[in-house]
Design a protein around this motif. Structure first.
Motif, PDB file in Angstrom:
ATOM      1  N   ALA A  24      -5.393  -6.045  -0.306  1.00  0.00           N
ATOM      2  CA  ALA A  24      -5.297  -4.980  -1.777  1.00  0.00           C
ATOM      3  C   ALA A  24      -3.877  -4.154  -1.903  1.00  0.00           C
ATOM      4  O   ALA A  24      -3.571  -4.401  -3.072  1.00  0.00           O
ATOM      5  CB  ALA A  24      -6.722  -4.206  -1.500  1.00  0.00           C
ATOM      6  N   ILE A  29      -4.023  -3.993  -6.091  1.00  0.00           N
ATOM      7  CA  ILE A  29      -5.310  -3.935  -6.659  1.00  0.00           C
ATOM      8  C   ILE A  29      -6.208  -3.107  -5.643  1.00  0.00           C
ATOM      9  O   ILE A  29      -5.861  -2.812  -4.597  1.00  0.00           O
ATOM     10  CB  ILE A  29      -5.765  -5.467  -6.747  1.00  0.00           C
ATOM     11  CG1 ILE A  29      -5.957  -6.213  -5.268  1.00  0.00           C
ATOM     12  CG2 ILE A  29      -5.086  -6.388  -7.616  1.00  0.00           C
ATOM     13  CD1 ILE A  29      -6.749  -7.485  -5.204  1.00  0.00           C
ATOM     14  N   THR A  30      -7.228  -2.867  -6.210  1.00  0.00           N
ATOM     15  CA  THR A  30      -8.305  -2.202  -5.249  1.00  0.00           C
ATOM     16  C   THR A  30      -8.910  -2.639  -4.401  1.00  0.00           C
ATOM     17  O   THR A  30      -9.072  -4.129  -4.617  1.00  0.00           O
ATOM     18  CB  THR A  30      -9.380  -1.492  -6.406  1.00  0.00           C
ATOM     19  OG1 THR A  30     -10.192  -2.498  -6.912  1.00  0.00           O
ATOM     20  CG2 THR A  30      -8.790  -0.625  -7.491  1.00  0.00           C
TER      21      THR A  30
END
Length: 207
Positions: A24, A29-30
């Motif tokens: 991630a 990104i999360t």
């Protein structure tokens, strides 16, 4: 496939097995988003996972590429070259393969020496060689080695199918690197895809 799953696959190919959190961060990104994408890739058979115990607490879930995932990074030679190599060995004899390998090696050596001719020292030569190999599709990079020297890492082998049929190609490349990097270098293969490693890597040390 959207860009995010492709980035996840690329990270696993270039950096090896990793946790979703690490992936991630690399893909900006999360962690929840990474988990969702990895589950989708798993459903497609492109990635798999295993859990690693880490003392107290929950085990770490490590994600890795499957054979199908590795297959997303295509072999540029493919089945045709494998067939040609097999037929050459069967009909013309092993010496025919040696002749073909020598011709390929001579052509590559001419190109590599030309590109390396402006490098000022061994460190720069390793960097230039990595860039040439990257341009050839090997996902190559050069990085400092833990015990000194440099690692030439190739995360993808675009001629893997051909090298499996004709392992002289691998022996040829090791000798080629040694000659092109010069007498002040010592080159040792430390990881080999055909020996079961996930990539090929070469340790380059001052001679």
């Amino acid at each position: 496939m959207s860009p995010t799953p492709e980035r996840l696959l690329y990270q696993l190919k270039s950096r090896g097995p990793q946790t979703a959190a690490t992936l991630a961060a690399a893909c900006a990104i999360t962690p929840m988003g990474a988990h969702k994408q990895l589950q989708a890739l798993s459903a497609q058979g492109l990635v798999a996972f295993h859990d690693e115990a880490q003392g107290v607490g929950r085990p770490r879930r490590i994600w890795t590429l499957t054979d199908a995932g590795h297959g997303r990074f295509p072999d540029r030679h493919g089945d045709l070259v494998v067939q040609l190599l097999r037929h050459a060995a069967q009909r013309l004899g092993p010496q025919a393969l040696d002749t073909l390998i020598a011709a390929r090696e001579e052509e590559a050596e001419h190109l590599y020496r030309q590109r390396l001719s402006h490098a000022s020292d061994l460190a720069q030569r390793v960097q230039v060689l990595a860039e040439v190999r990257r341009q050839e599709g090997y996902m190559a990079r050069a990085e400092p080695a833990a015990g000194g020297g440099w690692l030439l890492v190739e995360d993808h082998c675009p001629i893997c199918a051909a090298a499996t049929q004709c392992q002289g190609l691998c022996r040829s490349e090791l000798a080629l690197f040694q000659r092109c990097l010069g007498p002040d270098a010592r080159v040792e293969r430390t990881e080999h895809l055909l020996a079961g490693a996930r990539r090929c890597a070469y340790l380059v040390s001052p001679a």
